[in-house]
Motif scaffolding. Structure first.
Motif, PDB file in Angstrom:
ATOM      1  N   SER A 127     -25.473  29.615 -11.820  1.00 52.12           N
ATOM      2  CA  SER A 127     -25.407  30.187 -13.167  1.00 52.12           C
ATOM      3  C   SER A 127     -24.039  30.813 -13.448  1.00 52.12           C
ATOM      4  O   SER A 127     -23.495  30.669 -14.541  1.00 52.12           O
ATOM      5  CB  SER A 127     -26.528  31.191 -13.398  1.00 52.12           C
ATOM      6  N   LYS A 128     -23.467  31.482 -12.463  1.00 53.14           N
ATOM      7  CA  LYS A 128     -22.145  32.091 -12.654  1.00 53.14           C
ATOM      8  C   LYS A 128     -21.077  31.014 -12.857  1.00 53.14           C
ATOM      9  O   LYS A 128     -20.217  31.133 -13.733  1.00 53.14           O
ATOM     10  CB  LYS A 128     -21.782  32.965 -11.460  1.00 53.14           C
ATOM     11  N   PHE A 129     -21.160  29.960 -12.080  1.00 50.73           N
ATOM     12  CA  PHE A 129     -20.179  28.891 -12.213  1.00 50.73           C
ATOM     13  C   PHE A 129     -20.373  28.121 -13.511  1.00 50.73           C
ATOM     14  O   PHE A 129     -19.401  27.699 -14.140  1.00 50.73           O
ATOM     15  CB  PHE A 129     -20.203  27.976 -10.989  1.00 50.73           C
ATOM     16  N   ALA A 130     -21.614  27.956 -13.954  1.00 51.15           N
ATOM     17  CA  ALA A 130     -21.885  27.318 -15.244  1.00 51.15           C
ATOM     18  C   ALA A 130     -21.279  28.156 -16.367  1.00 51.15           C
ATOM     19  O   ALA A 130     -20.704  27.616 -17.315  1.00 51.15           O
ATOM     20  CB  ALA A 130     -23.386  27.138 -15.439  1.00 51.15           C
ATOM     21  N   HIS A 131     -21.392  29.457 -16.268  1.00 52.46           N
ATOM     22  CA  HIS A 131     -20.792  30.352 -17.267  1.00 52.46           C
ATOM     23  C   HIS A 131     -19.262  30.219 -17.262  1.00 52.46           C
ATOM     24  O   HIS A 131     -18.625  30.238 -18.319  1.00 52.46           O
ATOM     25  CB  HIS A 131     -21.219  31.798 -16.996  1.00 52.46           C
ATOM     26  N   MET A 132     -18.680  30.054 -16.094  1.00 53.73           N
ATOM     27  CA  MET A 132     -17.219  29.861 -16.022  1.00 53.73           C
ATOM     28  C   MET A 132     -16.798  28.606 -16.766  1.00 53.73           C
ATOM     29  O   MET A 132     -15.727  28.574 -17.381  1.00 53.73           O
ATOM     30  CB  MET A 132     -16.757  29.797 -14.567  1.00 53.73           C
ATOM     31  N   ASP A 184     -18.063  27.471 -19.480  1.00 56.59           N
ATOM     32  CA  ASP A 184     -17.966  27.872 -20.883  1.00 56.59           C
ATOM     33  C   ASP A 184     -16.674  28.645 -21.136  1.00 56.59           C
ATOM     34  O   ASP A 184     -16.005  28.437 -22.149  1.00 56.59           O
ATOM     35  CB  ASP A 184     -19.176  28.729 -21.277  1.00 56.59           C
ATOM     36  N   LEU A 185     -16.316  29.523 -20.212  1.00 54.14           N
ATOM     37  CA  LEU A 185     -15.087  30.306 -20.367  1.00 54.14           C
ATOM     38  C   LEU A 185     -13.835  29.423 -20.320  1.00 54.14           C
ATOM     39  O   LEU A 185     -12.833  29.736 -20.960  1.00 54.14           O
ATOM     40  CB  LEU A 185     -15.009  31.391 -19.295  1.00 54.14           C
ATOM     41  N   PHE A 186     -13.917  28.327 -19.565  1.00 50.39           N
ATOM     42  CA  PHE A 186     -12.803  27.370 -19.512  1.00 50.39           C
ATOM     43  C   PHE A 186     -12.771  26.484 -20.748  1.00 50.39           C
ATOM     44  O   PHE A 186     -11.857  25.684 -20.926  1.00 50.39           O
ATOM     45  CB  PHE A 186     -12.899  26.474 -18.275  1.00 50.39           C
ATOM     46  N   GLY A 187     -13.794  26.600 -21.596  1.00 47.67           N
ATOM     47  CA  GLY A 187     -13.836  25.779 -22.800  1.00 47.67           C
ATOM     48  C   GLY A 187     -14.401  24.392 -22.576  1.00 47.67           C
ATOM     49  O   GLY A 187     -14.237  23.504 -23.417  1.00 47.67           O
ATOM     50  N   GLU A 188     -15.068  24.207 -21.460  1.00 46.76           N
ATOM     51  CA  GLU A 188     -15.675  22.909 -21.167  1.00 46.76           C
ATOM     52  C   GLU A 188     -16.933  22.728 -22.024  1.00 46.76           C
ATOM     53  O   GLU A 188     -17.678  23.679 -22.247  1.00 46.76           O
ATOM     54  CB  GLU A 188     -16.045  22.803 -19.683  1.00 46.76           C
ATOM     55  N   ASN A 189     -17.169  21.519 -22.479  1.00 51.03           N
ATOM     56  CA  ASN A 189     -18.372  21.218 -23.249  1.00 51.03           C
ATOM     57  C   ASN A 189     -19.534  21.045 -22.277  1.00 51.03           C
ATOM     58  O   ASN A 189     -19.592  20.060 -21.542  1.00 51.03           O
ATOM     59  CB  ASN A 189     -18.175  19.956 -24.091  1.00 51.03           C
ATOM     60  N   THR A 190     -20.442  21.985 -22.271  1.00 55.64           N
ATOM     61  CA  THR A 190     -21.579  21.935 -21.345  1.00 55.64           C
ATOM     62  C   THR A 190     -22.890  21.621 -22.054  1.00 55.64           C
ATOM     63  O   THR A 190     -23.939  21.649 -21.421  1.00 55.64           O
ATOM     64  CB  THR A 190     -21.698  23.269 -20.578  1.00 55.64           C
ATOM     65  N   ARG A 191     -22.823  21.324 -23.330  1.00 59.86           N
ATOM     66  CA  ARG A 191     -24.041  21.028 -24.093  1.00 59.86           C
ATOM     67  C   ARG A 191     -24.756  19.829 -23.484  1.00 59.86           C
ATOM     68  O   ARG A 191     -24.153  18.789 -23.248  1.00 59.86           O
ATOM     69  CB  ARG A 191     -23.705  20.740 -25.546  1.00 59.86           C
ATOM     70  N   LEU A 209     -25.852  19.554 -20.485  1.00 59.82           N
ATOM     71  CA  LEU A 209     -25.666  19.427 -19.041  1.00 59.82           C
ATOM     72  C   LEU A 209     -26.636  20.332 -18.298  1.00 59.82           C
ATOM     73  O   LEU A 209     -27.008  21.399 -18.786  1.00 59.82           O
ATOM     74  CB  LEU A 209     -24.236  19.805 -18.641  1.00 59.82           C
ATOM     75  N   SER A 210     -27.008  19.917 -17.121  1.00 62.77           N
ATOM     76  CA  SER A 210     -27.805  20.783 -16.249  1.00 62.77           C
ATOM     77  C   SER A 210     -26.920  21.929 -15.768  1.00 62.77           C
ATOM     78  O   SER A 210     -25.689  21.887 -15.914  1.00 62.77           O
ATOM     79  CB  SER A 210     -28.326  19.996 -15.040  1.00 62.77           C
ATOM     80  N   GLU A 211     -27.537  22.926 -15.184  1.00 64.89           N
ATOM     81  CA  GLU A 211     -26.765  24.054 -14.661  1.00 64.89           C
ATOM     82  C   GLU A 211     -25.773  23.587 -13.598  1.00 64.89           C
ATOM     83  O   GLU A 211     -24.626  24.016 -13.579  1.00 64.89           O
ATOM     84  CB  GLU A 211     -27.726  25.106 -14.100  1.00 64.89           C
ATOM     85  N   ARG A 212     -26.213  22.682 -12.743  1.00 64.88           N
ATOM     86  CA  ARG A 212     -25.322  22.164 -11.696  1.00 64.88           C
ATOM     87  C   ARG A 212     -24.170  21.350 -12.298  1.00 64.88           C
ATOM     88  O   ARG A 212     -23.026  21.464 -11.867  1.00 64.88           O
ATOM     89  CB  ARG A 212     -26.111  21.326 -10.692  1.00 64.88           C
ATOM     90  N   GLN A 213     -24.467  20.538 -13.290  1.00 64.03           N
ATOM     91  CA  GLN A 213     -23.409  19.766 -13.942  1.00 64.03           C
ATOM     92  C   GLN A 213     -22.423  20.693 -14.654  1.00 64.03           C
ATOM     93  O   GLN A 213     -21.217  20.441 -14.639  1.00 64.03           O
ATOM     94  CB  GLN A 213     -24.018  18.785 -14.942  1.00 64.03           C
ATOM     95  N   SER A 214     -22.945  21.755 -15.251  1.00 63.93           N
ATOM     96  CA  SER A 214     -22.065  22.729 -15.905  1.00 63.93           C
ATOM     97  C   SER A 214     -21.188  23.431 -14.886  1.00 63.93           C
ATOM     98  O   SER A 214     -19.994  23.665 -15.132  1.00 63.93           O
ATOM     99  CB  SER A 214     -22.900  23.755 -16.680  1.00 63.93           C
ATOM    100  N   ALA A 215     -21.758  23.777 -13.728  1.00 69.51           N
ATOM    101  CA  ALA A 215     -20.969  24.406 -12.669  1.00 69.51           C
ATOM    102  C   ALA A 215     -19.862  23.465 -12.208  1.00 69.51           C
ATOM    103  O   ALA A 215     -18.720  23.877 -11.993  1.00 69.51           O
ATOM    104  CB  ALA A 215     -21.871  24.799 -11.503  1.00 69.51           C
ATOM    105  N   GLN A 216     -20.191  22.179 -12.077  1.00 71.91           N
ATOM    106  CA  GLN A 216     -19.182  21.190 -11.689  1.00 71.91           C
ATOM    107  C   GLN A 216     -18.104  21.077 -12.760  1.00 71.91           C
ATOM    108  O   GLN A 216     -16.927  20.879 -12.454  1.00 71.91           O
ATOM    109  CB  GLN A 216     -19.829  19.830 -11.434  1.00 71.91           C
TER     110      GLN A 216
END
Length: 101
Positions: A15-20, A22-29, A31-38
């Motif tokens: 969850s913390k890495f997924a939030h990062m 978003d902070l990097f401006g990556e499109n996570t819409r 995506l799973s939590e793991r994909q967002s972390a990646q």
């Protein structure tokens, strides 16, 4: 090194890495939590590339035979290891170094 270390550690707190991401401006819409972390790891790699930060240890003269000593050295940095989201073994450290070689 940071992207490879993040990739190893992301499983310790997805969850913390997924939030990062978003902070990097990556499109996570979508995506799973793991994909967002990646995506956070990829965002850091993109930033490092944009800043022209060297992408491998080879660029600093590091060779495969140096890895065991480097890994043993990092295992002595207990103040960092105590706060790491995942337990790091000597074998893990060697693998991280090899991925960046």
């Amino acid at each position: 090194m940071l992207a490879a270390v993040m990739e190893f550690n992301m499983l310790g707190n997805l969850s913390k890495f997924a939030h990062m991401a978003d902070l990097f401006g990556e499109n996570t819409r979508g995506l799973s939590e793991r994909q967002s972390a990646q995506a956070a790891v990829q965002g850091l790699r993109t930033l490092a590339g944009d800043l022209k930060i060297p992408g491998s240890l080879t660029e600093f003269g590091v060779k495969d035979e140096h890895i065991p000593a480097l890994a043993q050295g990092v295992m002595k940095v207990t103040r960092l290891l105590a706060n790491n989201p995942r337990e790091l073994t000597l074998e893990d450290a060697e693998e991280i170094y090899r991925r960046v070689l």
